[in-house]
Structure formats: C-alpha cells, structure tokens
Design a protein around this motif. Sequence first.
Motif, PDB file in Angstrom:
ATOM      1  N   PRO A 332       0.809  -1.226   0.000  1.00  0.00           N
ATOM      2  CA  PRO A 332       0.000   0.000   0.000  1.00  0.00           C
ATOM      3  C   PRO A 332       0.838   1.268   0.000  1.00  0.00           C
ATOM      4  O   PRO A 332       0.411   2.294  -0.543  1.00  0.00           O
ATOM      5  N   ASP A 333       2.034   1.215   0.587  1.00  0.00           N
ATOM      6  CA  ASP A 333       2.907   2.394   0.546  1.00  0.00           C
ATOM      7  C   ASP A 333       3.359   2.677  -0.885  1.00  0.00           C
ATOM      8  O   ASP A 333       3.478   3.843  -1.297  1.00  0.00           O
ATOM      9  N   ILE A 334       3.614   1.615  -1.638  1.00  0.00           N
ATOM     10  CA  ILE A 334       3.948   1.790  -3.057  1.00  0.00           C
ATOM     11  C   ILE A 334       2.767   2.430  -3.786  1.00  0.00           C
ATOM     12  O   ILE A 334       2.927   3.380  -4.564  1.00  0.00           O
ATOM     13  N   ALA A 335       1.574   1.916  -3.520  1.00  0.00           N
ATOM     14  CA  ALA A 335       0.380   2.447  -4.187  1.00  0.00           C
ATOM     15  C   ALA A 335       0.144   3.908  -3.821  1.00  0.00           C
ATOM     16  O   ALA A 335      -0.240   4.724  -4.682  1.00  0.00           O
ATOM     17  N   TYR A 336       0.363   4.243  -2.550  1.00  0.00           N
ATOM     18  CA  TYR A 336       0.171   5.625  -2.109  1.00  0.00           C
ATOM     19  C   TYR A 336       1.128   6.561  -2.857  1.00  0.00           C
ATOM     20  O   TYR A 336       0.725   7.630  -3.339  1.00  0.00           O
ATOM     21  N   HIS A 337       2.377   6.149  -2.984  1.00  0.00           N
ATOM     22  CA  HIS A 337       3.336   6.998  -3.674  1.00  0.00           C
ATOM     23  C   HIS A 337       3.110   6.996  -5.195  1.00  0.00           C
ATOM     24  O   HIS A 337       3.430   7.980  -5.868  1.00  0.00           O
ATOM     25  N   TYR A 338       2.562   5.935  -5.703  1.00  0.00           N
ATOM     26  CA  TYR A 338       2.153   5.906  -7.112  1.00  0.00           C
ATOM     27  C   TYR A 338       1.075   6.964  -7.342  1.00  0.00           C
ATOM     28  O   TYR A 338       1.080   7.682  -8.353  1.00  0.00           O
ATOM     29  N   ASP A 339       0.176   7.081  -6.375  1.00  0.00           N
ATOM     30  CA  ASP A 339      -0.867   8.099  -6.450  1.00  0.00           C
ATOM     31  C   ASP A 339      -0.249   9.497  -6.403  1.00  0.00           C
ATOM     32  O   ASP A 339      -0.668  10.398  -7.141  1.00  0.00           O
ATOM     33  N   LYS A 340       0.755   9.682  -5.558  1.00  0.00           N
ATOM     34  CA  LYS A 340       1.428  10.986  -5.489  1.00  0.00           C
ATOM     35  C   LYS A 340       2.055  11.341  -6.831  1.00  0.00           C
ATOM     36  O   LYS A 340       1.927  12.479  -7.322  1.00  0.00           O
ATOM     37  N   VAL A 341       2.752  10.386  -7.416  1.00  0.00           N
ATOM     38  CA  VAL A 341       3.388  10.619  -8.716  1.00  0.00           C
ATOM     39  C   VAL A 341       2.339  10.980  -9.758  1.00  0.00           C
ATOM     40  O   VAL A 341       2.509  11.915 -10.550  1.00  0.00           O
ATOM     41  N   ASN A 342       1.219  10.254  -9.750  1.00  0.00           N
ATOM     42  CA  ASN A 342       0.163  10.492 -10.741  1.00  0.00           C
ATOM     43  C   ASN A 342      -0.563  11.816 -10.517  1.00  0.00           C
ATOM     44  O   ASN A 342      -1.211  12.331 -11.436  1.00  0.00           O
ATOM     45  N   ARG A 343      -0.448  12.355  -9.311  1.00  0.00           N
ATOM     46  CA  ARG A 343      -1.053  13.658  -9.056  1.00  0.00           C
ATOM     47  C   ARG A 343      -0.207  14.801  -9.613  1.00  0.00           C
ATOM     48  O   ARG A 343      -0.590  15.965  -9.513  1.00  0.00           O
ATOM     49  N   GLY A 344       0.950  14.470 -10.150  1.00  0.00           N
ATOM     50  CA  GLY A 344       1.739  15.469 -10.864  1.00  0.00           C
ATOM     51  C   GLY A 344       2.722  16.261 -10.031  1.00  0.00           C
ATOM     52  O   GLY A 344       3.154  17.348 -10.452  1.00  0.00           O
ATOM     53  N   PHE A 345       3.114  15.743  -8.873  1.00  0.00           N
ATOM     54  CA  PHE A 345       4.098  16.452  -8.066  1.00  0.00           C
ATOM     55  C   PHE A 345       5.484  16.334  -8.699  1.00  0.00           C
ATOM     56  O   PHE A 345       5.868  15.286  -9.212  1.00  0.00           O
ATOM     57  N   ASP A 346       6.232  17.429  -8.640  1.00  0.00           N
ATOM     58  CA  ASP A 346       7.582  17.449  -9.203  1.00  0.00           C
ATOM     59  C   ASP A 346       8.609  16.871  -8.241  1.00  0.00           C
ATOM     60  O   ASP A 346       9.676  16.427  -8.663  1.00  0.00           O
ATOM     61  N   ALA A 347       8.305  16.904  -6.955  1.00  0.00           N
ATOM     62  CA  ALA A 347       9.214  16.356  -5.944  1.00  0.00           C
ATOM     63  C   ALA A 347       8.412  16.001  -4.709  1.00  0.00           C
ATOM     64  O   ALA A 347       7.358  16.597  -4.426  1.00  0.00           O
ATOM     65  N   LEU A 348       8.901  15.017  -3.967  1.00  0.00           N
ATOM     66  CA  LEU A 348       8.214  14.525  -2.775  1.00  0.00           C
ATOM     67  C   LEU A 348       9.156  14.564  -1.581  1.00  0.00           C
ATOM     68  O   LEU A 348      10.346  14.293  -1.711  1.00  0.00           O
ATOM     69  N   ILE A 349       8.597  14.894  -0.429  1.00  0.00           N
ATOM     70  CA  ILE A 349       9.345  14.829   0.830  1.00  0.00           C
ATOM     71  C   ILE A 349       8.488  14.077   1.834  1.00  0.00           C
ATOM     72  O   ILE A 349       7.293  14.365   1.983  1.00  0.00           O
TER      73      ILE A 349
END
Length: 578
Positions: A332-349
């Motif tokens: 689920p952590d992979i899926a959550y971050h997949y969702d972040k990537v798909n939301r169009g963020f340029d960088a994540l912290i």
Amino acid sequence: MNLFADIRAVVIDSLDALVADGTLPGGLSFDNVAVEPPRDAAHGDMATNAAMVLAKPAKMNPRAIADALAGKLTADARIASAEVAGPGFLNMRLTPDVWQGVVKAALTDVDYGKSTLGQGKKMMVEYVSANPTGPLHVGHTRGAVFGDALATLLAYAGYDVTKEYYINDGGGQVDVLARSVFLRYQEAHGQKVAFEDGTYPGDYLIPVGQALKDKVGDAYIGKGEDVWLQDIREFSTEKMMDLIRSDLAALNIEMDNFFSEKSLYGTGLIESAIAELKEKGLIYQGTLEPPKGKMPDDWEAREQTLFKSTDFGDDQDRAVQKSDGAWTYFAPDIAYHYDKVNRGFDALINVFGADHGGYVKRMKAAVSALSDNKVPLDIKLTQLVKLYKNGEPFKMSKRAGTFVTLRDVVDQVGASVTRFHMLTRKNDAPLDFDFAKVLEQSKDNPVFYVNYAYARINSATAKAAAFTDVAPDTLATIDLSGLTNDAELTVAKKLAEWPRLVEIAAKGHEPHKIAFYLYELASDFHALYNKGNDDVSLRFVQEGDVSTTQAKIALIRAVSVVIVAGLGILGVTPAEEM
C-alpha cells in the motif's frame, strides 16, 4: 533583493570580461563559482572561490586568476576593495551605502527574503502520518513541527507546496483500537473490563466509549466481533482523527489533505501500482535471503512476489505480496506513492520518525521506479526527543497511558515555544527538551532571545514615536547615510544574509537554519543595543535629533521585519512585548 546573488552576478560579468580579453580561456563553466560570507569577518564582507574552482580547468595559477579578477571587480562602484588571500581566495569589501541599501530594501520590499528558487514547482510534504490509535506524542511533535516549518519554508522559496497526512487506517492496529474502544463501551455500560492482548489502556478512549454508547445504546453488548468490529473500527478511527486534528491545531498546524490508507484496498489502486512495476520488468516471483544476524526459529524460505528494489540502490529486493496472496505492508505504501506521482508532483518529501530508517531505501527505490527517476523523494528522519526539567529527566503524567502527549508539552510551555525549540537542532540529531530552560529568560534560550530583540525594537520605536514620525512609509524614504558605525553595519550585513539563507535552507530542506539565523541576528542586534549603554551616539533614540533617530529606528525596524518573516516560517508568533 539578494545582495549575494547581485555580487555573484558582478563576479560572473568580470569573469566574462576576462574571457573576452583573453586572460581566461573560453568554454569555462562558472556554475561552481560562489559568493558567500568569509569564514572570518575580519577578512572582508564577501568572498569568492572563483579563482580556486577555475584554476584547474583553465590550467592557470589560481592566484593569477584572482589578481586579474580583483582588478575587474573594483570597477564596480559597490566594491570598495578586492584582496587576494592565500592561494587564490578573493575577499571583497563593499561600500557603506550598499549596507544602507539593504536596510531600505528590507523596509520597502514586502517580499524581502522571498525567493523564486522553486519556480512554482509542485512539492508534496507528507508528515506526522501517525497511526490513528491515540493522541500525538512528543515524538510526533517534533516531526509535525519540522514538516510544517519545512513546508512553509519551501512555499516562501517559491514552491507550490501541498501538506499531507497519510492515515494508517488499513492495518491490524485499527482492529486493536476498535477492540479497545469496545472495552470502554462496555465500561460505559457499567461492566468491568481488562485490557489484554495489546489493547490500548489510555484514558483518552473513555469519552470515545461513552460516545459510542450515546450513538448505539446497548446494541453491541453481548455481541461478537462479527457484529461490531467494522462499525466500531470506522467510528473509532473518525474519533481519533478528530483528536489528532485537534492536537495539530494546538500546534497551529493545518493540513491540506488527509489521505486514507484504507482507500487503497478493494479499489484496484494497489493492483495498479504493482502492475505498473510489473510492466517495467521489476516484479518477479522469488525467495528472500534470511535476515542477517541470528536466524529466527520460525524462518522458512517462501516464494513471494518481489520488487527489484536493488535496481535502484536498495540493499535487497522487497516483498510486495506474501505466498498466501496477502499484500505486505510495503504494497500500500507503493500504491500511495504511485498516487502521489500520478497527481503530478515534481518532488516529494516524507518526514519519518527515526524508527523508519530501514524503510528509506526501499521507498526511494519504489518512487524512482514508478516515476522513471523523474520525481525525487527526500526522506527526512526526526530523532528522539528527551524530556528534562532543570537538567533532570522529567516524567509527566501520561494521559495516553504509555507516553507523553503533544498536548502535555504544549499545555506546559505553549505552541510558539514548543515549535521554536523543536527546530533548535537539525532533524537527525537528538533533541533535549528542558521545560525549565525553554522558558528561561536568558541568552541561552534562543526563543526568548529572539523575542526579546523584537520586543526591544517595539519599545524603542514607541519611544521614538513620542517626538518624531516613525511610520513605515516615512522610514522607507529617509537618509540612512549616517549608519556607518561598525556595530550598525554588522546588523545590516546580517540582514543582507537573509535572502541567501532562505535559499540555502530551502535547497537543503533544513528549516532549523532559519532558527539559527534568527538567533544570530538577535545576537547582533543585542550587541548593538548594549554598546549604546557606553556610547550614547549608538542609542536608537537620540532626543532632539529627528533625522538620526529615524535612521537608527529604520535599521532596527528592518531587523524586526526579518524576525517576523523568520518566525512566520517557523510557525512562531512574535512577542510584542516582554
């Protein structure tokens, strides 16, 4: 205005001129040329490493480059002198009017210190993300303050920031919460209960049990889990998140989004993320090596669905699905971050507690894989907080039953003191929180010392206002040429560092540097104030001398502008008087 950036531009222009006249060869990169404060203030106002970093690619003696560069730099009216030191460092001294201009800029530019570094890039900062099983504890407090200050800092530096809380409501710990609330529900009905099997005994669940009774009456009394577990699970999670939101509000923290782990299950989101990795050839069936060190008695090699995280720098591949078909915690952590990537963020912290150190490489590997290395993930770990009072370990009453809560801390010293002190150490260094020292009125207490500077400035301004106009619009237009004393210029020079410091802190994701800077600025201010005790000419209020008073008030009002901006980034409310 960013004076260091302006002088760097002068250095680059001078280097271009040296290339044009043949002193330097063409094709050199100036990317690593920096302008910064010298290590020793006695050496000058600014220093550049230009000659040192260009010597090798130019195949020249660094001192020869420095000598030639010095000659070009002094042609600029702002640079009083440029002196070569050692093997080729170049120290510059600026004219007093430059520093006076910094004071004016701080007073007139409402965005003084703000940066366009981020260029509007979308940045997600995920922090706190505590299990919804109880109130936030003192460890969460540090992560909450750090994450919130970091998000504000990045926004100040020109990023489009989203603050998010990931609700870990998909695992077995929420079932334990539901069972614990059921015990309190039974208790509310007058039954005697025992907290066993790891259930949560904290008093904070007493009102939740009563609220459940008020909602459903005795509908669950005498019934099995098959009747009430799911309903109480949802009810309890909602109540705990209300409690957590209230805890965050006590620290003046407001999230933009709350994302539920539970929303990933049964919706195809986990399956989609794993399918994406499989399509990239990063999912396979295999067995993992046994854990390093002592072999567990129950260890048995089982074929599982694995992610090739070693392709992205991890120590070993990671399981995403167990041999029985159940998802691992990682899925689920992979899926959550997949969702972040798909939301169009340029960088994540992500801001994690120190106990998540082993999770860093696998999570970075997953994001690299999902985004084709296009979305960087920075994971910041916050170390433990140790509580003291007067230097002795301090044990508070534990409303949660097993730990000191965020509210316990905030109720003792207030939100602003809590926030500032939590940022007096770098996030990955242990932090001691002494309830006596954080309220101490001394130079050794940074939050007091910064607030004291702000309060002193307000007092001096009010005193001056009794006989002259010290309105912001007036101060912005007055002549500052009389500000020439070394102590006054020291304060102005520290003000000039503010825009540069903001960018350095933002680039490094280090909000503690803002707290450090504010303490240094306050120290320079207090040093100037104290010099006025012996030298009357340095006092901020010069009775009968309107123009001099206005100039001195302009200087310290500029200090207050930067203090307010810095405290705003930290989420601290300045003390108007003390």
